[in-house]
Motif scaffolding. Sequence first.
Motif, PDB file in Angstrom:
ATOM      1  N   ALA B 299       0.830  -1.214   0.000  1.00 35.39           N
ATOM      2  CA  ALA B 299       0.000   0.000   0.000  1.00 35.39           C
ATOM      3  C   ALA B 299       0.864   1.264   0.000  1.00 35.39           C
ATOM      4  O   ALA B 299       0.501   2.264  -0.627  1.00 35.39           O
ATOM      5  CB  ALA B 299      -0.930  -0.012   1.202  1.00 35.39           C
ATOM      6  N   SER B 300       2.008   1.198   0.692  1.00 35.43           N
ATOM      7  CA  SER B 300       2.874   2.384   0.797  1.00 35.43           C
ATOM      8  C   SER B 300       3.341   2.888  -0.564  1.00 35.43           C
ATOM      9  O   SER B 300       3.585   4.080  -0.738  1.00 35.43           O
ATOM     10  CB  SER B 300       4.082   2.073   1.666  1.00 35.43           C
ATOM     11  OG  SER B 300       3.649   1.851   2.976  1.00 35.43           O
ATOM     12  N   GLU B 301       3.465   1.949  -1.517  1.00 34.27           N
ATOM     13  CA  GLU B 301       3.891   2.349  -2.863  1.00 34.27           C
ATOM     14  C   GLU B 301       2.906   3.328  -3.505  1.00 34.27           C
ATOM     15  O   GLU B 301       3.264   4.093  -4.380  1.00 34.27           O
ATOM     16  CB  GLU B 301       4.020   1.117  -3.761  1.00 34.27           C
ATOM     17  CG  GLU B 301       5.214   0.245  -3.407  1.00 34.27           C
ATOM     18  CD  GLU B 301       5.224  -1.066  -4.166  1.00 34.27           C
ATOM     19  OE1 GLU B 301       4.423  -1.230  -5.091  1.00 34.27           O
ATOM     20  OE2 GLU B 301       6.049  -1.930  -3.788  1.00 34.27           O
ATOM     21  N   ARG B 302       1.659   3.261  -3.050  1.00 35.71           N
ATOM     22  CA  ARG B 302       0.632   4.121  -3.657  1.00 35.71           C
ATOM     23  C   ARG B 302       0.144   5.234  -2.720  1.00 35.71           C
ATOM     24  O   ARG B 302      -0.844   5.901  -3.030  1.00 35.71           O
ATOM     25  CB  ARG B 302      -0.565   3.264  -4.082  1.00 35.71           C
ATOM     26  CG  ARG B 302      -0.216   2.272  -5.166  1.00 35.71           C
ATOM     27  CD  ARG B 302      -1.470   1.768  -5.779  1.00 35.71           C
ATOM     28  NE  ARG B 302      -1.211   0.777  -6.800  1.00 35.71           N
ATOM     29  CZ  ARG B 302      -2.151   0.261  -7.568  1.00 35.71           C
ATOM     30  NH1 ARG B 302      -3.396   0.616  -7.407  1.00 35.71           N
ATOM     31  NH2 ARG B 302      -1.857  -0.628  -8.477  1.00 35.71           N
ATOM     32  N   LEU B 303       0.799   5.338  -1.592  1.00 34.13           N
ATOM     33  CA  LEU B 303       0.381   6.376  -0.641  1.00 34.13           C
ATOM     34  C   LEU B 303       1.388   7.510  -0.638  1.00 34.13           C
ATOM     35  O   LEU B 303       2.560   7.311  -0.989  1.00 34.13           O
ATOM     36  CB  LEU B 303       0.283   5.783   0.766  1.00 34.13           C
ATOM     37  CG  LEU B 303      -0.805   4.747   1.040  1.00 34.13           C
ATOM     38  CD1 LEU B 303      -0.603   4.139   2.423  1.00 34.13           C
ATOM     39  CD2 LEU B 303      -2.190   5.354   0.949  1.00 34.13           C
ATOM     40  N   SER B 304       0.950   8.679  -0.211  1.00 31.76           N
ATOM     41  CA  SER B 304       1.904   9.777  -0.050  1.00 31.76           C
ATOM     42  C   SER B 304       2.798   9.437   1.150  1.00 31.76           C
ATOM     43  O   SER B 304       2.402   8.658   2.027  1.00 31.76           O
ATOM     44  CB  SER B 304       1.146  11.084   0.190  1.00 31.76           C
ATOM     45  OG  SER B 304       0.524  11.044   1.448  1.00 31.76           O
ATOM     46  N   SER B 305       3.982  10.006   1.178  1.00 27.09           N
ATOM     47  CA  SER B 305       4.953   9.619   2.210  1.00 27.09           C
ATOM     48  C   SER B 305       4.405   9.867   3.623  1.00 27.09           C
ATOM     49  O   SER B 305       4.652   9.075   4.541  1.00 27.09           O
ATOM     50  CB  SER B 305       6.262  10.369   2.005  1.00 27.09           C
ATOM     51  OG  SER B 305       6.011  11.754   2.006  1.00 27.09           O
ATOM     52  N   ARG B 306       3.613  10.937   3.779  1.00 21.51           N
ATOM     53  CA  ARG B 306       3.074  11.254   5.111  1.00 21.51           C
ATOM     54  C   ARG B 306       2.058  10.204   5.549  1.00 21.51           C
ATOM     55  O   ARG B 306       2.093   9.705   6.679  1.00 21.51           O
ATOM     56  CB  ARG B 306       2.418  12.636   5.103  1.00 21.51           C
ATOM     57  CG  ARG B 306       3.452  13.761   5.247  1.00 21.51           C
ATOM     58  CD  ARG B 306       2.856  15.088   4.901  1.00 21.51           C
ATOM     59  NE  ARG B 306       1.851  15.533   5.840  1.00 21.51           N
ATOM     60  CZ  ARG B 306       1.008  16.530   5.626  1.00 21.51           C
ATOM     61  NH1 ARG B 306       1.048  17.199   4.489  1.00 21.51           N
ATOM     62  NH2 ARG B 306       0.130  16.880   6.535  1.00 21.51           N
ATOM     63  N   VAL B 307       1.172   9.859   4.648  1.00 19.47           N
ATOM     64  CA  VAL B 307       0.150   8.850   4.978  1.00 19.47           C
ATOM     65  C   VAL B 307       0.822   7.495   5.199  1.00 19.47           C
ATOM     66  O   VAL B 307       0.468   6.761   6.135  1.00 19.47           O
ATOM     67  CB  VAL B 307      -0.916   8.772   3.858  1.00 19.47           C
ATOM     68  CG1 VAL B 307      -1.953   7.700   4.164  1.00 19.47           C
ATOM     69  CG2 VAL B 307      -1.610  10.114   3.683  1.00 19.47           C
ATOM     70  N   ALA B 308       1.819   7.180   4.352  1.00 20.58           N
ATOM     71  CA  ALA B 308       2.524   5.896   4.482  1.00 20.58           C
ATOM     72  C   ALA B 308       3.208   5.798   5.848  1.00 20.58           C
ATOM     73  O   ALA B 308       3.187   4.738   6.489  1.00 20.58           O
ATOM     74  CB  ALA B 308       3.543   5.753   3.361  1.00 20.58           C
ATOM     75  N   GLU B 309       3.780   6.924   6.290  1.00 17.14           N
ATOM     76  CA  GLU B 309       4.476   6.929   7.584  1.00 17.14           C
ATOM     77  C   GLU B 309       3.482   6.698   8.735  1.00 17.14           C
ATOM     78  O   GLU B 309       3.754   5.931   9.661  1.00 17.14           O
ATOM     79  CB  GLU B 309       5.175   8.282   7.759  1.00 17.14           C
ATOM     80  CG  GLU B 309       6.258   8.259   8.805  1.00 17.14           C
ATOM     81  CD  GLU B 309       6.922   9.619   8.964  1.00 17.14           C
ATOM     82  OE1 GLU B 309       7.203   9.968  10.112  1.00 17.14           O
ATOM     83  OE2 GLU B 309       7.102  10.321   7.947  1.00 17.14           O
ATOM     84  N   VAL B 310       2.340   7.356   8.623  1.00 20.35           N
ATOM     85  CA  VAL B 310       1.314   7.190   9.663  1.00 20.35           C
ATOM     86  C   VAL B 310       0.834   5.740   9.702  1.00 20.35           C
ATOM     87  O   VAL B 310       0.728   5.128  10.773  1.00 20.35           O
ATOM     88  CB  VAL B 310       0.120   8.151   9.407  1.00 20.35           C
ATOM     89  CG1 VAL B 310      -1.024   7.860  10.373  1.00 20.35           C
ATOM     90  CG2 VAL B 310       0.560   9.593   9.546  1.00 20.35           C
ATOM     91  N   PHE B 311       0.598   5.185   8.523  1.00 22.67           N
ATOM     92  CA  PHE B 311       0.100   3.809   8.481  1.00 22.67           C
ATOM     93  C   PHE B 311       1.169   2.826   8.972  1.00 22.67           C
ATOM     94  O   PHE B 311       0.840   1.810   9.581  1.00 22.67           O
ATOM     95  CB  PHE B 311      -0.357   3.448   7.064  1.00 22.67           C
ATOM     96  CG  PHE B 311      -1.002   2.095   6.983  1.00 22.67           C
ATOM     97  CD1 PHE B 311      -2.086   1.757   7.786  1.00 22.67           C
ATOM     98  CD2 PHE B 311      -0.512   1.125   6.116  1.00 22.67           C
ATOM     99  CE1 PHE B 311      -2.668   0.504   7.734  1.00 22.67           C
ATOM    100  CE2 PHE B 311      -1.090  -0.128   6.061  1.00 22.67           C
ATOM    101  CZ  PHE B 311      -2.170  -0.445   6.860  1.00 22.67           C
TER     102      PHE B 311
END
Lengths: 315, 348
Positions: B299-311
């Motif tokens: 999922a992180s590949e398709r998320l913005s870095s901020r959202v990926a970090e939170v997740f």
Amino acid sequence: MLVVMGVFDVVKRELIDRVVLIEKERELKLMSSALLSRGHVLMEGVPGVAKTYTSKALAKLLGLSFKRVQMTPDLLPSDIIGYYVFDQRSGGFVLRKGPIFANILLVDEINRASPRTQSALLEAMQERQVTIEGEVFKLEEPFMVIATQNPIEMEGVFPLPEAQLDRFLIKVVTGYTTTKGLIEIMKRADEIEEAIESLKPIVTREEVLEEFKRVRSVKVDDSIYSYIASIVEETRRHPAVRLGASPRAAIALVKMAKAWAYTSGRDYVIPDDVKAVAIPVLMHRIIVKPELELQGVTAEKVVEEVLSRVPVPKP
Amino acid sequence: MRRRAILVLIGALTITVCLSVAVAISESDRHTPGFPQTTGNLQSLFQLPINVSDIEKAILELSKKGVLSQGEAEKLKNFSNISFKDAVARIENPELRNSLLNLANKSTLSPEDIEVFMNYLNSLKASELLSPADELLALRALEALASAIQSPYTSEILSKMVSALKEIEIAKSSNLVLTFKGPQQSSSEKPLPIFQSVPLPSLQLPSAPQLRFSLPRIPLNTLIAIASCCSIALALLFSRKLLGTFFKRLKTRFIGKIPTPEIGDKFLEAYWRSIYIVSAISGVKKADAETHREFLARASERLSSRVAEVFRDITFAYEEYRYGFRAEAGQRILEGFRRLTNYAKASS
């Protein structure tokens, strides 16, 4: 999260970060985990892929006694476990211990030894003791057998029986490096040899034994046990499998998952740990149907397929 | 994969459109490769409404221009109105006369009889025993016989007369430019107006066979149907992205109302709701056999870095809480979930 400098952290720092061994991190992590699980390792690979170097470097770094036996068809069990000789001075028999009385025993080309000699290792590997002339000798902890074998030799070899294969906690298949890694090896060949020879023990035996306790205390949730059970049972149901994983395999999977979690810096097991060690733990315990083996189905592929089918614990 | 599908569809659409155009253009002149394309002219030879009067007019024109001699013109005088007997009587060759009379004595005139007679005429011509005037008269007599019994070969006999006239013109008017020309005739060569009143056919030899790209016959309707299907598929593929964005926004708009999994633990529920939100934002669904970290990586590949970090924080906190039995990690899940919800709402 753990902050203790574990065995693998030391191994990684000394061997990987200092480029003593190139592209062998996975193998070293598996071997360290096997050591911390009190298991034995079977290393399989073609000649010249640093099987012996890796084992030797690990043993040297841990400050454990290390012996190496080169297996040949004429090697006798007593050559490994030891024998009594008559001492003229004392006028009695004295025990001459074999190389098995070491913390780490590297058995090179195990499949070259006769089945009789191979079976001599069985008791030592499972019971951690040897019997010489009816007398039982306990082997000093930690005790780990790292056996290597060449998969392409067909003549003059004695394939390991299933019972003996099952004694190995993991089977590590080591292959060729990448082109970049190969170039690095060529450039640093002499340095690497010197570096391995000059390795000094960093972790003491006592520290290793202390880590055994820590690994044993790694938490495993019930859902992880269920997940492992599902994986093991699924290997038995797989249509390409003649003989699936045994309960001993399930125990091995739990042990390795705990050690893997520990070497990853956690004191609890997550499904990723199980997945990471499932192939090395199960691949040598599963027998694929011969007709499908001819079609290219391997135990490794079977385990991969099982892992892609079994659902991870939820929620 | 999607790019390949689009390329394949565009290719299929292009081929279909090209085929449709080709079919629309070449529908009328579809022919067998290797045969001349001027079949229409040859067909018109038998279909043109030539009658004996036209032949007579042509004879008169040729007489005026001096292509026919005085004697020949005299023999062919009143060509359209002469009877069978008159025609036979005017023929000089006795054998030919007898043949015609024998033919007339037959009760029925079969196609074989006509063919035999034609061959006979050709053999006489080849052996130079037949004058052009006699040939025309013999054909006139034969035409008279055929007309009497309403034979379908009348038109063929008439066209044979036209051919004979053409041969006369060629043979005797060496100074004259050829009147009967094929399609290759140059613009500088103007035809004589002699046969303008007679719709004379182009009697050129079949041209050398040409290799032409010939396609199997595909009905135009089928091609239109294929083109329509391809267009719809393309439209769906392109609109998927737009629709995906629309639904993603719609889903994230209703984040507060997402179905709560009934787990009985608010921290675990927060994690699974986070998965729902991340799936909505990234379009990546968690597979059953996928671990939490595997899903995080995908999922992180398709998320913005901020959202990926939170997740990432939520996932690691979940692991600690769920498998490490650390109650304090639960608060981190909730905190992460709140941040994730805010990001998701802001992005929608």
